[in-house]
Design a protein around this motif. Structure first.
Motif, PDB file in Angstrom:
ATOM      1  N   LYS A 109      56.419  60.758  -5.958  1.00  0.00           N
ATOM      2  CA  LYS A 109      55.939  60.271  -7.309  1.00  0.00           C
ATOM      3  C   LYS A 109      55.450  61.756  -7.967  1.00  0.00           C
ATOM      4  N   ILE A 111      52.087  62.479 -10.297  1.00  0.00           N
ATOM      5  CA  ILE A 111      50.919  62.016 -10.900  1.00  0.00           C
ATOM      6  C   ILE A 111      50.193  62.929 -11.777  1.00  0.00           C
ATOM      7  N   ASP A 175      47.225  53.375  -3.223  1.00  0.00           N
ATOM      8  CA  ASP A 175      47.997  52.249  -3.492  1.00  0.00           C
ATOM      9  C   ASP A 175      47.564  50.978  -2.608  1.00  0.00           C
TER      10      ASP A 175
END
Length: 524
Positions: A109, A111, A175
Motif C-alpha cells: 500500500k 500511505i 488495520d
C-alpha cells in the motif's frame, strides 16, 4: 507528483522460517549534544521497519527496477517515477541480506501522512519481500520479531523498555487494531500512533509555520468497568483533546463528534483560540459532553465557545476512557493553566503547546507564561520517560528526551545571550532585544520581546543579574517605551534600505495594530 514531495520506502521482510515474524531494525539515535547533562538523558531503543528515502528515477542511468507480482497499470504509473530498486537494495544491505537471491516483491500500500506541516506531507510506499535466506547472521541492529510481540510492546508499555515505531503500526497493525467506533470524514487524513490514539490535523487560526491543530481522538473498544473501583475524576466512552479548528472545517468536526459515543469527555490543554475554536461545535452536537480544563484555562474561554460548565483539573488526577487510564500532568510555562495528558498504557504524552513539531512555541506573557515553570515542566516530562511526545502542532516526536533536552539547551543559550547583553550595558527591553535578535527580522522583535521579558525574570529569580541592573527601569521600558522605539526603528531601517513600499507600510501598520491590541490586553 511534484519533485518537492518526499516519498519513503518501508520494507516488510518476513522470516522464511516463521511467517509470523518480521525483520525490524534499530533506529539511529539523534546526534549527541556533546554536553554531559543533556547526553545523560537517553531515550530507549526504537525498532521499526527498515526504510529508505526514494529518489526520482534518473532515466539516463541503467538501473534494475523492482518487479511486483501484483502490480497493475495504475500502480505502475506511480512506481515508475522512483528508483525503487536502489532503495530496496540499500535496505537489504543495511540489514545484512546482500546475498539474497530470488526476492519476490509484492506491493502492499501507499500511505500519505496528514498535513501536519510545515512542508508537504510524506508518502510511504510499503512493499513485502519474500526471501530465500542462505546463511545470514543478523547484526545487533536487526532482529526478527512477531507481530504479537510488537503489539505487546505498544499496548503494555513499561518505561525504558524497547519501543516499536510508527511504520510497523501504519503498515501492519492499524488495520486490525483500529477502533470500529471512529469515523473520520474522507476530506481529512489522520494518523493513529500509538494504536488507539488518533491525530487529525485540522485547519486552525494558529501561528506560522503551522496551519493546523491536531485534534486528538481516543475511542477504545472496551468499557470503564475494568477500573470501577478507582477514584477517577471523570469517565467516558470517548475522549477528544483540543478541538481548535477554524470555522472552515466545523462541518467536518461536527461529523466526527456526531459519530462518537454520547458519553464524551472533552479536554483542552489551554485556552488559546487555535485549541478551543471548535468547542461550540462539540457543545451543539453533544450537549451531554463533559469539559475538563484547568481553572485558569476555563475562565479565559468565552461563553460563546462553551457555556455548559466544566470539571476543573489541576494535574495528577486520572480519568477512565473506555477502560483505559489517562493521567493529567500539570505543565505550566506556556500559560499558567497549561496541562498535559499521559496515556498510561502506551506511555504516550500529549504535550499541548509545550512542544511543537518544529521550532518552539512562544510563552504567553499575558496568560501567566513563565520561564521558570517552563524549565520545571520540561524536566518533569523527562522524568516521565514517555515513549512518544504528541504535540498539538506538527508530527509526533519519537525521541522525547532528545527533543526536551534540545529545548533546554536552546533556551539556556538564548538566556546566556540576554545576560551578556545586560552585562555589556543594555538596560532597557529594546536594547536587550536589539542585541539578542540582531540577526532576526525587526518585524519579529515585538513578539520576541515577550520571551526576553520572561528570560530576564528567570535570571532575576536565579540572582544572576548584575547588581547595577535596575529591574524597575527595565520594567518601565517594557510597554509603550519599547513599542515606540521598535516601530520607529523598524520604519527607519525600511526607509534606509529603500524598502518602504506599500507592502512594507501595510506590514508595519498591521504590526503596530497588533502591538497596540497586545498592550491593551496585557494592561487590562
Amino acid at each position: 507528483m511534484g519533485t518537492q514531495q518526499r516519498v519513503n520506502l518501508a520494507v516488510i521482510i518476513k522470516n522464511p522460517l516463521n511467517d509470523d515474524e518480521l525483520l525490524l531494525t534499530k533506529q539511529a539515535l539523534p546526534p549527541k549534544f556533546n554536553d554531559p547533562e543533556y547526553d545523560s538523558y537517553q531515550d530507549s531503543d526504537l525498532w521499526d521497519l527498515p526504510s529508505a528515502q526514494l529518489s526520482l528515477l534518473d532515466r539516463s542511468l541503467t538501473t534494475s527496477q523492482v518487479q511486483f507480482e501484483n502490480e497493475d497499470s495504475s500502480l505502475s504509473e506511480f512506481l515508475n517515477q522512483f528508483d525503487v530498486g536502489s532503495a530496496a537494495d540499500q535496505v537489504l544491505r543495511e540489514v545484512g541480506l546482500e546475498k539474497t537471491t530470488n526476492v519476490k516483491w509484492k506491493f502492499l500500500k501507499v500511505i500519505e501522512e496528514p498535513e501536519f506541516g510545515p512542508g508537504v506531507p510524506i508518502k510511504t510506499l510499503y512493499i513485502v519481500g519474500e526471501l530465500e535466506i542462505h546463511d545470514w547472521k543478523l547484526g545487533d541492529c536487526s532482529k526478527w520479531m512477531s507481530t504479537k510481540s510488537c503489539e505487546d510492546l505498544l499496548l503494555e508499555v513499561k518505561p525504558h523498555n524497547d519501543r516499536i515505531g510508527p511504520l510497523v503500526v501504519a503498515g501492519l497493525l492499524n488495520d486490525s487494531l483500529q477502533s470500529a467506533n471512529l469515523h473520520i470524514p474522507p476530506t481529512l487524513r489522520s494518523l493513529e500512533y500509538p494504536p488507539g490514539v488518533k491525530l487529525v490535523p485540522m485547519k486552525s487560526r494558529t501561528a506560522k509555520p503551522f496551519h493546523t491543530t491536531n485534534l486528538i481522538i481516543f475511542v477504545p473498544d472496551t468499557s470503564c468497568n475494568d477500573f470501577s473501583g478507582d477514584n477517577f475524576l471523570a469517565s467516558g466512552d470517548a475522549l477528544i483533546v483540543d478541538p481548535g479548528c477554524s470555522s472552515a472545517v466545523h462541518k467536518e468536526l461536527e461529523k466526527i463528534v456526531t459519530a462518537l459515543p454520547r458519553k464524551l469527555i472533552v479536554f483542552v490543554t489551554h485556552h488559546h483560540h487555535d485549541h478551543v475554536d471548535g468547542l461550540s461545535v462539540v457543545q451543539k452536537c453533544n450537549p451531554d459532553a463533559t469539559l475538563l480544563a484547568h481553572e485558569n484555562t476555563y475562565r479565559r474561554i468565552g461563553k460563546d465557545d462553551w457555556s455548559l460548565g466544566h470539571i476543573p483539573v489541576l494535574g495528577s488526577e486520572e480519568i477512565c476512557i473506555g477502560g483505559q487510564r489517562l493521567r493529567f500532568i500539570s505543565a505550566s510555562g506556556h500559560t499558567d493553566g497549561h496541562v498535559a495528558l499521559l496515556h498510561v498504557a502506551t506511555n504516550s504524552l500529549i504535550v499541548g503547546d509545550h512542544c511543537v513539531g518544529q521550532g518552539s512555541a512562544l510563552l504567553d506573557i499575558t496568560a501567566g507564561g513563565d520561564m521558570s515553570d517552563y524549565f520545571n515542566t520540561t524536566y518533569k516530562f523527562m522524568e516521565l520517560s514517555p515513549h512518544v511526545l504528541i504535540p498539538m502542532h506538527g508530527r509526533v516526536n519519537m525521541w522525547p528526551k532528545h527533543m526536551l533536552c534540545g529545548y533546554l539547551k536552546n533556551r539556556r543559550k538564548r538566556e546566556s545571550t540576554i545576560l551578556k547583553a545586560i552585562e555589556d550595558g543594555a538596560k532597557t527591553l529594546f536594547d536587550i532585544v536589539k542585541h539578542t535578535y540582531a540577526d532576526v527580522d525587526r518585524s519579529l522583535w515585538f513578539h520576541a520581546s515577550s520571551n526576553v521579558r520572561l528570560h530576564v525574570d528567570h535570571l532575576a529569580l536565579q540572582n544572576k543579574l548584575p547588581q547595577e541592573f535596575s529591574m524597575q527601569r527595565f520594567q518601565s521600558s517594557c510597554k509603550l517605551s519599547f513599542f515606540s522605539r521598535w516601530i520607529w526603528g523598524y520604519l527607519t531601517v525600511s526607509i534606509k534600505h529603500h524598502h518602504l513600499q506599500i507592502v512594507k507600510v501595510l506590514g508595519a501598520g498591521a504590526a503596530a495594530s497588533s502591538a497596540v491590541l497586545y498592550l491593551r490586553s496585557r494592561d487590562a
